[in-house]
Design a protein around this motif. Structure first.
Motif, mmCIF file in Angstrom:
data_model
loop_
_atom_site.group_PDB
_atom_site.id
_atom_site.type_symbol
_atom_site.label_atom_id
_atom_site.label_comp_id
_atom_site.label_asym_id
_atom_site.label_seq_id
_atom_site.Cartn_x
_atom_site.Cartn_y
_atom_site.Cartn_z
ATOM 1 N N ASP A 309 37.185 45.098 52.947
ATOM 2 C CA ASP A 309 37.114 46.048 52.037
ATOM 3 C C ASP A 309 36.696 46.551 51.141
ATOM 4 O O ASP A 309 36.132 47.030 50.209
ATOM 5 N N THR A 310 38.437 46.742 50.191
ATOM 6 C CA THR A 310 39.089 46.483 49.084
ATOM 7 C C THR A 310 38.546 46.713 48.169
ATOM 8 O O THR A 310 38.172 46.145 47.526
ATOM 9 N N TYR A 311 38.066 44.469 48.866
ATOM 10 C CA TYR A 311 38.403 43.806 47.856
ATOM 11 C C TYR A 311 36.815 43.578 47.759
ATOM 12 O O TYR A 311 36.227 43.295 46.083
ATOM 13 N N ARG A 312 35.869 43.787 48.446
ATOM 14 C CA ARG A 312 34.462 44.174 48.386
ATOM 15 C C ARG A 312 34.547 45.474 47.586
ATOM 16 O O ARG A 312 33.530 45.174 46.841
ATOM 17 N N ALA A 313 35.363 46.451 47.380
ATOM 18 C CA ALA A 313 34.980 47.995 47.130
ATOM 19 C C ALA A 313 35.115 47.437 45.560
ATOM 20 O O ALA A 313 34.239 47.830 44.238
ATOM 21 N N GLU A 314 36.503 47.222 45.087
ATOM 22 C CA GLU A 314 36.577 46.785 43.450
ATOM 23 C C GLU A 314 36.320 45.606 43.129
ATOM 24 O O GLU A 314 35.726 45.877 41.553
ATOM 25 N N SER A 315 35.260 44.743 43.865
ATOM 26 C CA SER A 315 34.446 43.353 43.057
ATOM 27 C C SER A 315 32.857 44.162 42.484
ATOM 28 O O SER A 315 32.238 43.253 41.848
ATOM 29 N N ASP A 316 32.713 45.387 43.543
ATOM 30 C CA ASP A 316 31.066 45.436 43.369
ATOM 31 C C ASP A 316 30.683 44.775 44.237
ATOM 32 O O ASP A 316 28.990 44.390 43.454
ATOM 33 N N THR A 318 27.584 43.722 46.542
ATOM 34 C CA THR A 318 26.865 44.706 48.014
ATOM 35 C C THR A 318 26.944 43.998 49.449
ATOM 36 O O THR A 318 26.499 44.954 50.411
ATOM 37 N N ASP A 319 26.536 42.586 48.470
ATOM 38 C CA ASP A 319 26.447 41.481 49.991
ATOM 39 C C ASP A 319 27.804 41.322 51.168
ATOM 40 O O ASP A 319 28.628 40.694 50.701
ATOM 41 N N GLU A 320 27.633 42.143 51.842
ATOM 42 C CA GLU A 320 29.091 41.379 52.569
ATOM 43 C C GLU A 320 29.475 40.341 53.451
ATOM 44 O O GLU A 320 30.553 39.740 53.144
ATOM 45 N N GLN A 321 28.229 39.476 53.318
ATOM 46 C CA GLN A 321 28.698 38.487 53.557
ATOM 47 C C GLN A 321 29.384 37.354 52.549
ATOM 48 O O GLN A 321 29.836 36.335 52.360
ATOM 49 N N GLN A 322 28.583 37.893 51.913
ATOM 50 C CA GLN A 322 28.581 37.523 50.049
ATOM 51 C C GLN A 322 30.285 37.924 50.655
ATOM 52 O O GLN A 322 31.197 36.650 49.638
ATOM 53 N N ALA A 323 30.392 38.749 49.695
ATOM 54 C CA ALA A 323 32.082 39.024 50.059
ATOM 55 C C ALA A 323 32.730 39.264 50.818
ATOM 56 O O ALA A 323 34.153 38.401 49.934
ATOM 57 N N ALA A 324 32.660 38.299 51.863
ATOM 58 C CA ALA A 324 34.153 37.767 53.385
ATOM 59 C C ALA A 324 34.193 36.087 52.403
ATOM 60 O O ALA A 324 35.143 35.477 52.593
ATOM 61 N N ARG A 326 33.969 34.932 48.898
ATOM 62 C CA ARG A 326 34.413 34.886 48.323
ATOM 63 C C ARG A 326 36.293 35.460 48.219
ATOM 64 O O ARG A 326 37.097 35.071 48.114
ATOM 65 N N TRP A 327 36.185 36.623 49.167
ATOM 66 C CA TRP A 327 37.483 37.412 49.680
ATOM 67 C C TRP A 327 38.835 36.098 50.613
ATOM 68 O O TRP A 327 39.567 35.599 49.617
ATOM 69 N N LEU A 328 37.677 34.789 51.389
ATOM 70 C CA LEU A 328 38.416 33.848 51.752
ATOM 71 C C LEU A 328 38.959 32.934 50.583
ATOM 72 O O LEU A 328 39.777 32.762 51.787
ATOM 73 N N THR A 329 38.045 32.316 50.035
ATOM 74 C CA THR A 329 38.547 31.338 48.654
ATOM 75 C C THR A 329 39.268 31.825 48.124
ATOM 76 O O THR A 329 39.972 31.562 47.553
ATOM 77 N N GLU A 330 38.850 33.344 47.212
ATOM 78 C CA GLU A 330 39.829 33.784 46.143
ATOM 79 C C GLU A 330 40.567 34.284 46.831
ATOM 80 O O GLU A 330 41.522 34.864 45.565
#
Length: 402
Positions: A309-316, A318-324, A326-330
């Motif tokens: 959730d922190t990564y998603r907020a810092e990366s701006d 909005t799509d939860e699946q896309q953020a998940a 990217r967080w997993l791979t990055e």
């Protein structure tokens, strides 16, 4: 010899079934920490997988095998039943006891292996919390244990806490629901067993002097009762305070429990009586699995989701699946890949990442600034992980029985 197995593994046939389990040669065995058991138990490795082999009576083995298979189908935290080997005879034709084979739970330890010298109060508290939560989950599913104890439980690290798994189900029974009397009987059995285990630790000089065995056995029941009340009590909510209904559901989610439905009825003075139907624990674990495919314990999942959730907020994003993704791979996968091969048996990936996050926070607090993930990973590997025991399979450790 007759083998009933849920797993087709021809290597099972190569084990020395005509020899009593107590006399099995060392070249077939794996040395793992072992709790107290009334049966002879040995660990073996077949094709890279470790199994626990227990000698017992045939009816008992069949009953426990069926119960463990039933618990597996409802995703209950317990060891996995693999096979029953019956009709064993020694070279002279004398019958031998049947055995039950279960899959060893990786990164799990009996409670006696969770300390080196003295069991401290904070460790005991975490064990009791985990055991109380396990019994609550068990009773919600209608399972009566009949021999609840620390010895019949395995523990896995769970982001600063422990997750408990049932390891012995031979006295259990699965019902549609349990009565208050059945729940009370299970708790009384737990009280007596844990009192005896705490006295045993005290006699061996392995219990911290501030821990009272009598308080320990009462405390696990008290923790169970508090958690059971929070999950099942009927709450009266005023019409103008309907947000309290959502608050109740959120509290249950924070405890790790999913709510299938909420029954509401209108009572006197215009208030609502709400009764949540809790279906199971694992709220955060299921959300993490849905988003990332990672299978983690509940507290681990909570930590990982907070980081996501922190990564998603810092990366701006909005799509939860896309953020998940990217967080997993990055973020997650680079941390896991940074661990050298010779250190990978010390902690499972989810626990490793959760501890790295905690280590980063501590370093940042000390430095007065965010030190960053990469330096935190290198510091954790060099200063913390290298000194940890291998928990995937702790080889060469003998755990005293008393």
């Amino acid at each position: 010899m007759r083998i009933t197995s849920a797993l087709v593994d021809p290597a099972l046939l190569d084990l020395p079934w005509s020899t009593p389990l107590e006399e099995w040669p060392a070249d077939h065995l794996v040395a793992l920490p072992q709790g107290i058991s009334r049966h002879v138990v040995r660990f073996v490795r077949l094709a890279g997988t470790v199994y626990a082999v227990k000698e017992t009576g045939e009816r008992v083995a069949e009953r426990e095998y069926d119960l463990l298979r039933a618990l597996e189908r409802i995703d209950f935290p317990s060891v996995e039943a693999v096979a029953i080997v019956a009709d064993r005879v020694d070279p002279t034709g004398e019958p031998l006891d049947p055995v039950l084979i279960t899959r060893h739970l990786q990164f799990s330890l009996p409670y006696r292996a969770l300390f080196s010298n003295t069991l401290r109060p904070e460790t005991m508290n975490r064990l009791l919390d985990a055991l109380a939560a396990l019994i609550v989950r068990m009773h919600l599913t209608g399972f009566f244990w009949g021999d609840c104890s620390l010895s019949n439980t395995l523990f896995r690290r769970d982001a600063g806490a422990f997750a408990a798994y049932l390891v012995d189900a031979e006295t259990g029974a699965l019902h549609s629901r349990l009565s208050n009397g059945q729940r009370g009987e299970d708790l009384e059995i737990a009280r007596v067993n844990i009192f005896g285990e705490a006295l045993d630790l005290q006699a061996a000089g392995l219990l911290h002097e501030s821990i009272d065995p009598e308080v320990v056995c009462e405390e696990v029941v008290a923790r169970y009762e508090r958690l059971w009340h929070e999950i099942t009590f009927e709450q009266q909510v005023a019409r103008e305070a309907r947000h309290d209904i959502e608050g109740r559901i959120r509290r249950l989610n924070e405890l790790g429990f999913d709510v299938a439905e909420v029954a509401m009825s209108l009572v006197e003075q215009g208030a609502y009586l709400i009764r949540p139907k809790v279906v199971d624990a694992g709220y955060h674990s299921r959300r993490l699995l849905r988003l990332t495919g990672l299978d983690a314990e509940e507290n681990q999942a909570r930590r990982l989701l907070n980081d996501l959730d922190t990564y998603r907020a810092e990366s701006d994003l909005t799509d939860e699946q896309q953020a998940a993704h990217r967080w997993l791979t990055e973020v997650f996968e680079p941390v896991v890949r940074a661990v050298p091969a010779h250190l990978r048996r010390k902690l499972e990936p989810s626990e490793l990442f959760a501890q790295v996050i905690e280590h980063r926070w501590r370093l940042s607090e000390k430095a007065g600034r965010d030190v960053g993930l990469a330096p935190a990973v290198q510091s954790f590997l060099a200063d913390v992980l290298v000194h940890r025991p291998d928990e995937q399979a702790v080889l060469g450790i003998e755990v005293a029985a008393g």
